[in-house]
Scaffold this active site. Sequence first.
Site, PDB file in Angstrom:
ATOM      1  N   ALA A   1      -5.116  -3.261   1.293  1.00 33.45           N
ATOM      2  CA  ALA A   1      -4.944  -4.535   2.000  1.00 33.45           C
ATOM      3  C   ALA A   1      -3.523  -4.627   2.547  1.00 33.45           C
ATOM      4  O   ALA A   1      -2.606  -3.993   2.016  1.00 33.45           O
ATOM      5  CB  ALA A   1      -5.212  -5.670   1.037  1.00 33.45           C
TER       6      ALA A   1
ATOM      7  N   GLY B   1      -7.284  -1.417  -1.747  1.00 36.23           N
ATOM      8  CA  GLY B   1      -8.456  -1.677  -0.912  1.00 36.23           C
ATOM      9  C   GLY B   1      -8.925  -0.431  -0.170  1.00 36.23           C
ATOM     10  O   GLY B   1     -10.112  -0.309   0.173  1.00 36.23           O
TER      11      GLY B   1
ATOM     12  N   GLU C   1     -11.075   1.260  -2.581  1.00 41.58           N
ATOM     13  CA  GLU C   1     -12.302   0.457  -2.731  1.00 41.58           C
ATOM     14  C   GLU C   1     -13.230   0.672  -1.541  1.00 41.58           C
ATOM     15  O   GLU C   1     -14.454   0.766  -1.688  1.00 41.58           O
ATOM     16  CB  GLU C   1     -11.934  -1.022  -2.904  1.00 41.58           C
ATOM     17  CG  GLU C   1     -11.305  -1.285  -4.282  1.00 41.58           C
ATOM     18  CD  GLU C   1     -10.653  -2.650  -4.393  1.00 41.58           C
ATOM     19  OE1 GLU C   1      -9.812  -2.965  -3.522  1.00 41.58           O
ATOM     20  OE2 GLU C   1     -10.978  -3.401  -5.328  1.00 41.58           O
TER      21      GLU C   1
ATOM     22  N   GLU D   1      -2.961  -2.235  -7.477  1.00 45.68           N
ATOM     23  CA  GLU D   1      -2.833  -3.696  -7.328  1.00 45.68           C
ATOM     24  C   GLU D   1      -2.066  -4.347  -8.475  1.00 45.68           C
ATOM     25  O   GLU D   1      -1.338  -5.315  -8.268  1.00 45.68           O
ATOM     26  CB  GLU D   1      -4.225  -4.342  -7.214  1.00 45.68           C
ATOM     27  CG  GLU D   1      -4.911  -4.118  -5.883  1.00 45.68           C
ATOM     28  CD  GLU D   1      -5.733  -2.828  -5.844  1.00 45.68           C
ATOM     29  OE1 GLU D   1      -5.470  -1.918  -6.670  1.00 45.68           O
ATOM     30  OE2 GLU D   1      -6.615  -2.728  -4.990  1.00 45.68           O
TER      31      GLU D   1
HETATM   32  C1  LIG Z   1       2.117   5.672  -0.646  1.00 43.29           C
HETATM   33  C2  LIG Z   1       2.323   4.708   0.517  1.00 43.29           C
HETATM   34  C3  LIG Z   1       1.011   4.313   1.114  1.00 43.29           C
HETATM   35  C4  LIG Z   1       3.147   5.428   1.619  1.00 43.29           C
HETATM   36  O1  LIG Z   1       4.418   5.751   1.126  1.00 43.29           O
HETATM   37  P1  LIG Z   1       5.557   6.240   2.139  1.00 43.29           P
HETATM   38  O2  LIG Z   1       5.012   7.302   3.011  1.00 43.29           O
HETATM   39  O3  LIG Z   1       6.747   6.543   1.300  1.00 43.29           O
HETATM   40  O4  LIG Z   1       5.856   5.019   3.107  1.00 43.29           O
HETATM   41  P2  LIG Z   1       6.408   3.567   2.760  1.00 43.29           P
HETATM   42  O5  LIG Z   1       7.814   3.489   3.212  1.00 43.29           O
HETATM   43  O6  LIG Z   1       6.128   3.198   1.378  1.00 43.29           O
HETATM   44  O7  LIG Z   1       5.483   2.679   3.688  1.00 43.29           O
HETATM   45  C5  LIG Z   1       5.562   2.742   5.092  1.00 43.29           C
HETATM   46  C6  LIG Z   1       5.527   1.341   5.641  1.00 43.29           C
HETATM   47  O8  LIG Z   1       4.252   0.767   5.365  1.00 43.29           O
HETATM   48  C7  LIG Z   1       4.392  -0.461   4.677  1.00 43.29           C
HETATM   49  N1  LIG Z   1       3.253  -0.598   3.748  1.00 43.29           N
HETATM   50  C8  LIG Z   1       2.774   0.314   2.913  1.00 43.29           C
HETATM   51  N2  LIG Z   1       1.694  -0.140   2.258  1.00 43.29           N
HETATM   52  C9  LIG Z   1       1.506  -1.397   2.704  1.00 43.29           C
HETATM   53  C10 LIG Z   1       0.555  -2.399   2.404  1.00 43.29           C
HETATM   54  N3  LIG Z   1      -0.463  -2.190   1.522  1.00 43.29           N
HETATM   55  N4  LIG Z   1       0.645  -3.563   3.055  1.00 43.29           N
HETATM   56  C11 LIG Z   1       1.632  -3.795   3.959  1.00 43.29           C
HETATM   57  N5  LIG Z   1       2.574  -2.879   4.285  1.00 43.29           N
HETATM   58  C12 LIG Z   1       2.496  -1.703   3.664  1.00 43.29           C
HETATM   59  C13 LIG Z   1       5.703  -0.328   3.938  1.00 43.29           C
HETATM   60  O9  LIG Z   1       6.230  -1.590   3.638  1.00 43.29           O
HETATM   61  C14 LIG Z   1       6.539   0.429   4.960  1.00 43.29           C
HETATM   62  O10 LIG Z   1       6.977  -0.471   5.941  1.00 43.29           O
HETATM   63  P3  LIG Z   1       8.489  -0.998   5.945  1.00 43.29           P
HETATM   64  O11 LIG Z   1       9.351   0.207   5.868  1.00 43.29           O
HETATM   65  O12 LIG Z   1       8.612  -1.848   4.714  1.00 43.29           O
HETATM   66  O13 LIG Z   1       8.591  -1.772   7.190  1.00 43.29           O
HETATM   67  C15 LIG Z   1       3.119   3.483   0.046  1.00 43.29           C
HETATM   68  O14 LIG Z   1       3.503   2.725   1.152  1.00 43.29           O
HETATM   69  C16 LIG Z   1       2.380   2.598  -0.897  1.00 43.29           C
HETATM   70  O15 LIG Z   1       2.311   2.877  -2.069  1.00 43.29           O
HETATM   71  N6  LIG Z   1       1.847   1.484  -0.385  1.00 43.29           N
HETATM   72  C17 LIG Z   1       1.258   0.425  -1.176  1.00 43.29           C
HETATM   73  C18 LIG Z   1      -0.129   0.732  -1.571  1.00 43.29           C
HETATM   74  C19 LIG Z   1      -0.723  -0.416  -2.342  1.00 43.29           C
HETATM   75  O16 LIG Z   1      -0.118  -0.955  -3.239  1.00 43.29           O
HETATM   76  N7  LIG Z   1      -1.918  -0.807  -1.984  1.00 43.29           N
HETATM   77  C20 LIG Z   1      -2.604  -1.921  -2.574  1.00 43.29           C
HETATM   78  C21 LIG Z   1      -2.461  -3.118  -1.709  1.00 43.29           C
HETATM   79  S1  LIG Z   1      -3.243  -4.542  -2.391  1.00 43.29           S
HETATM   80  C22 LIG Z   1      -4.874  -4.251  -2.085  1.00 43.29           C
HETATM   81  O17 LIG Z   1      -5.216  -3.270  -1.510  1.00 43.29           O
HETATM   82  C23 LIG Z   1      -5.788  -5.306  -2.543  1.00 43.29           C
HETATM   83  C24 LIG Z   1      -7.107  -5.158  -2.327  1.00 43.29           C
HETATM   84  C25 LIG Z   1      -8.024  -6.227  -2.714  1.00 43.29           C
HETATM   85  C26 LIG Z   1      -8.028  -7.216  -1.601  1.00 43.29           C
HETATM   86  C27 LIG Z   1      -8.789  -8.380  -1.925  1.00 43.29           C
HETATM   87  C28 LIG Z   1      -8.225  -9.456  -1.095  1.00 43.29           C
HETATM   88  C29 LIG Z   1      -8.876 -10.699  -1.455  1.00 43.29           C
HETATM   89  C30 LIG Z   1      -7.944 -11.818  -1.117  1.00 43.29           C
HETATM   90  C31 LIG Z   1      -8.511 -13.118  -1.515  1.00 43.29           C
HETATM   91  C32 LIG Z   1      -8.229 -13.500  -2.930  1.00 43.29           C
HETATM   92  C33 LIG Z   1      -8.698 -14.872  -3.250  1.00 43.29           C
HETATM   93  C34 LIG Z   1      -7.558 -15.786  -3.205  1.00 43.29           C
HETATM   94  C35 LIG Z   1      -7.980 -17.192  -3.336  1.00 43.29           C
HETATM   95  C36 LIG Z   1      -6.754 -17.970  -3.285  1.00 43.29           C
HETATM   96  C37 LIG Z   1      -7.068 -19.403  -3.427  1.00 43.29           C
HETATM   97  O18 LIG Z   1      -7.777 -19.774  -4.368  1.00 43.29           O
HETATM   98  O19 LIG Z   1      -6.527 -20.153  -2.593  1.00 43.29           O
END
Ligand SMILES: CC(C)(COP(=O)(O)OP(=O)(O)OC[C@H]1O[C@@H](n2cnc3c(N)ncnc32)[C@H](O)[C@@H]1OP(=O)(O)O)[C@@H](O)C(=O)NCCC(=O)NCCSC(=O)/C=C/CCCCCCCCCCCCC(=O)O
Length: 719
Positions: free
Chosen positions: A61, A100, A103, A123
């Site tokens: 996500a 995600g 997933e 997450e």
């Molecule tokens: C390993 C990586 C992928 C890559 O690493 P690397 O090559 O070293 O590069 P980076 O420098 O780390 O990243 C490059 C740029 O990309 C940006 N980046 C990376 N990942 C993300 C991301 N997931 N989102 C946004 N941006 C991202 C990063 O910041 C860099 O940019 P910048 O230099 O900062 O500008 C590594 O990046 C990595 O590990 N990434 C993270 C992976 C991760 O953690 N993924 C999980 C994300 S969370 C998720 O997936 C959740 C899923 C479930 C979703 C369900 C949603 C439901 C929502 C509703 C909930 C209900 C709420 C109700 C509320 C209410 O009641 O009101």
Amino acid sequence: MAQLSYVSGSVGLITLQNPPVNVLSAATRQGIMESMKKALNDPKVKSVVICGQNGVFCAGADIKEFGPNISGPSIVPLIYDIEVANKPVVAAIEGSALGGGLELALTCHYRIAHSKTRLGLPEVTLGLLPGAGGTQLLPRLIGIPASLELITTGRHITAAEALQLGLVDHVTQSDTVDSAVKFALSVEGEPLDSRRISKRPCPHLPDLDAVFEAVMQKVRQKFYGAIAPIACVQAVRAAATLPFSEGMKREQQLMSTLFTSGQARALQYSFFAQRAVGRWSMPSGASWNTSKARPVHRAAVLGLGTMGRGITVALAQAGVSVVAVEIQEKQLNEAREHVYATLERGAQQSGVSPSCANITYSHDIQAVADVDLVIEAVLEDLSLKEKVFQQLSAICKPGTLLCSNTSSLDLNCLASQTKNPELVVGMHFFAPAHVMKLLEVVYGSKSSPEAVATAMQLGKKMGKISVAVGNCRGFVGNRMLKPYIEQSYFLLEEGATPELVDKALEEFGFPMGVFRMSDLSGLDVGWRVRKEDGLAEPVGTSGQITRLRGGRRYSPLGDILCEHGRFGQKTGLGWYQYGRPGGRVAKSDPWVFNLLEEYRARLGLTARPIDQQEVLERCLYSLINEGLCILEEGFASSPEDIDVIYVFGYGWPKHRGGPMFYASMVGLATVLERLDHYYRSNPDVPSLKPCKLLRQLVASGSPPVHKWKEITKKIQNRL
Ligand SMILES: CC(C)(COP(=O)(O)OP(=O)(O)OC[C@H]1O[C@@H](n2cnc3c(N)ncnc32)[C@H](O)[C@@H]1OP(=O)(O)O)[C@@H](O)C(=O)NCCC(=O)NCCSC(=O)/C=C/CCCCCCCCCCCCC(=O)O
């Protein structure tokens, strides 16, 4: 943001196109939904392959979208349309499949991964749980114990491990998309029911209650105070005990609680802060995008005590060829054995071959003559280090970068001993240097941007989170520690015990309170510095104790312990007793209680009850205040720098973001009010006097952390 194309006659290829890591932002979700619909409705398409552009499947996500108003199609129904599809869908996974992203792959009917892929459900590290069905699908696919481990730690695994666990169906060394397309062609028309993970029962586990109880206990201990790991365990338990649809409801319920929590905000802030520190800048205006790092093929480490050995290991593990120099023969031999054993252990744990071949040892400083960079790690003694820098400057080839691992000495003094002070920077590692993630890269008044860029890049290569900081006393981390420790001593004088202070800090989330930490790092270290500063003077048993030194309040309690040979764990006695020198288990020591009582009596101090709130306010707010001074003076360029330093170098609880983020969560006005209050009653303690930046931030309406830079700039321009 997702494109459908047609390959090999009957395969619909959906490519996620959201650089750099194909996160599932609104437009990407919309793109997947539309492409999937088109492919399923097209009679020519008999199978579908989903892949990501530029060698990355999907990093999950889009964290930047998290907040009260997420627009675009919801992720859960979107990816479940894939599972119910009546044509086989194959995930072609390369680069990363995280959160995600994984997933999404789990709802595909088949998963083909490239051998270099990393997969995981991280997450929990963002204060969340895998809320797109991950907690319900993974246990059905790989079983409960493995799922619990992956989901509660957020660990990334290799494709080989994923294959072993049954998380992917095939691992390929060749072109992933090609392999997936061929595979898709081979399964066209086959029944899909058994491929739908949600239809499978969770593998049976005897002693279910005992397993979950044990994991819950472990998680509470390991991630003290963090709520996401607990919710993860609860969600997996739902997978083990409820039908899929009920389990999904439970997952969503738990996710809603986490999603809006302060801990999730803190951890997501920390995720971006870790990346922001790489975009460093110096007061001169030089920065990461205007400065080019030099390649470092060969480095030297000078001085093979504890720090030097750890640095040698870290360099070798990063694939840098190392010349390790120690003039004392015995120490050199011990270091060689220690480094070898550490590399062997590391290799066994990670399954790669050890990097011992990269290291040569010498007791002659001349051996550093042709290296690209030297890291000096000799004793923390200014005159010794000055001499070493003179020698290095004479011996090393032109252009060699000279770095010091000093944790407190003035870098400009060391630079002034060399012919090229622009080539001198600090590389302040934290013990154990091959384990701890933090590296403070310290620039002096003459350090060139190129030198800083090179040290920052080398840090990255070593797997460190490197933060560029200015050359003030103690740099950033240790400078902020000073008022924190000072307050803890004053609290003892006023009636607290080491146990009370440590309990408050450990319940806040530090792995160790200030006194246990001091015992671990050695009380003699600070004592030596205080003696050099002319602060610590022998008290003896009948001597006079002065509490005002250098015009400010001073507590000699730490010095008194040292005078009694109590240096902490290494001597078996410190603020606690440890049974034997080198013992690890801290026990209360009546000797310390007696000392405190006698000390107070001698000074006419009356012990008063002190509660945990006061401990936290005085220790933490004085540390925060010092951090704000550092920002105000420009020795750190952003609050994110400070927070990353504290989380990765000083055990600040991750789920509280760091001292600057924590201050903004508590409310800057509250921090200001409490500091004002304590300063009024302790006017001889300058570290309690709120700094200008804090007042200015409060006067500007307490903006969020990412806006503080505007205010620091204004103050610095006026200075
Ligand atoms: C390993 C990586 C992928 C890559 O690493 P690397 O090559 O070293 O590069 P980076 O420098 O780390 O990243 C490059 C740029 O990309 C940006 N980046 C990376 N990942 C993300 C991301 N997931 N989102 C946004 N941006 C991202 C990063 O910041 C860099 O940019 P910048 O230099 O900062 O500008 C590594 O990046 C990595 O590990 N990434 C993270 C992976 C991760 O953690 N993924 C999980 C994300 S969370 C998720 O997936 C959740 C899923 C479930 C979703 C369900 C949603 C439901 C929502 C509703 C909930 C209900 C709420 C109700 C509320 C209410 O009641 O009101």
